[in-house]
Design a protein around this motif. Structure first.
Motif, PDB file in Angstrom:
ATOM      1  N   MET A   1      61.946  62.446  58.915  1.00 27.68           N
ATOM      2  CA  MET A   1      61.033  63.481  58.503  1.00 27.68           C
ATOM      3  C   MET A   1      61.121  63.607  56.982  1.00 27.68           C
ATOM      4  N   LYS A   2      59.978  63.586  56.331  1.00 30.70           N
ATOM      5  CA  LYS A   2      59.975  63.616  54.878  1.00 30.70           C
ATOM      6  C   LYS A   2      59.503  64.948  54.326  1.00 30.70           C
ATOM      7  N   SER A   3      59.164  65.861  55.211  1.00 28.49           N
ATOM      8  CA  SER A   3      58.623  67.130  54.756  1.00 28.49           C
ATOM      9  C   SER A   3      59.672  68.228  54.830  1.00 28.49           C
ATOM     10  N   ARG A   4      59.795  68.952  53.742  1.00 31.32           N
ATOM     11  CA  ARG A   4      60.731  70.074  53.693  1.00 31.32           C
ATOM     12  C   ARG A   4      60.308  71.162  54.667  1.00 31.32           C
ATOM     13  N   ILE A   5      59.012  71.376  54.782  1.00 28.36           N
ATOM     14  CA  ILE A   5      58.501  72.413  55.679  1.00 28.36           C
ATOM     15  C   ILE A   5      58.779  72.051  57.132  1.00 28.36           C
ATOM     16  N   GLY A   6      58.715  70.773  57.465  1.00 28.98           N
ATOM     17  CA  GLY A   6      59.027  70.335  58.826  1.00 28.98           C
ATOM     18  C   GLY A   6      60.459  70.654  59.210  1.00 28.98           C
ATOM     19  N   TYR A   7      61.390  70.380  58.307  1.00 28.70           N
ATOM     20  CA  TYR A   7      62.792  70.717  58.562  1.00 28.70           C
ATOM     21  C   TYR A   7      62.974  72.217  58.747  1.00 28.70           C
TER      22      TYR A   7
END
Length: 124
Positions: A1-7
């Protein structure tokens, strides 16, 4: 996962789930199990990764030092966890199954490593 918001989204969802399971275990609707600790540890891991993601993107010397030092410090803290569990189980202070012990230790390891990375990223 490359998205901060996803984490961060996954971390908050797991945090809500662990809170819901803990609330259900306290009120008697669910059985209180040690797997709640693993779900909580995963939420801490994802929230920490969400915080550290912009810094992990830069593969610089600073992040390498943070990773090395966090693993070094966590080694000694994990040995302390093992010693405490050996003493508590050996003197029959607590009574846990092998599965519960492994789940609690695994959650403590996850929380320790990732929180140390966050703390060391603030220092360095």
């Amino acid at each position: 996962m490359k998205s901060r918001i996803g984490y961060l989204i996954i971390g908050f969802l797991l945090l809500i789930e662990s809170g819901y399971l803990l609330y259900g275990g306290i009120t008697g609707d669910f059985s209180l199990s040690s797997s709640i600790a693993l779900i909580f540890a995963l939420s801490i891991m994802f929230l920490s990764l969400g915080y550290l993601q912009p810094q992990f993107r830069n593969k610089d010397e600073r992040m390498k030092v943070i990773r090395e030092k966090s693993m070094f410090y966590s080694y000694f803290i994990i040995m302390l966890y093992f010693l405490i569990f050996i003493l508590l189980l050996g003197f029959n202070v607590i009574s846990l199954t092998a599965l519960a012990t492994v789940q609690i230790l695994a959650s403590l390891v996850l929380i320790t490593v990732f929180l140390l990375m966050v703390i060391l990223s603030k220092i360095y």
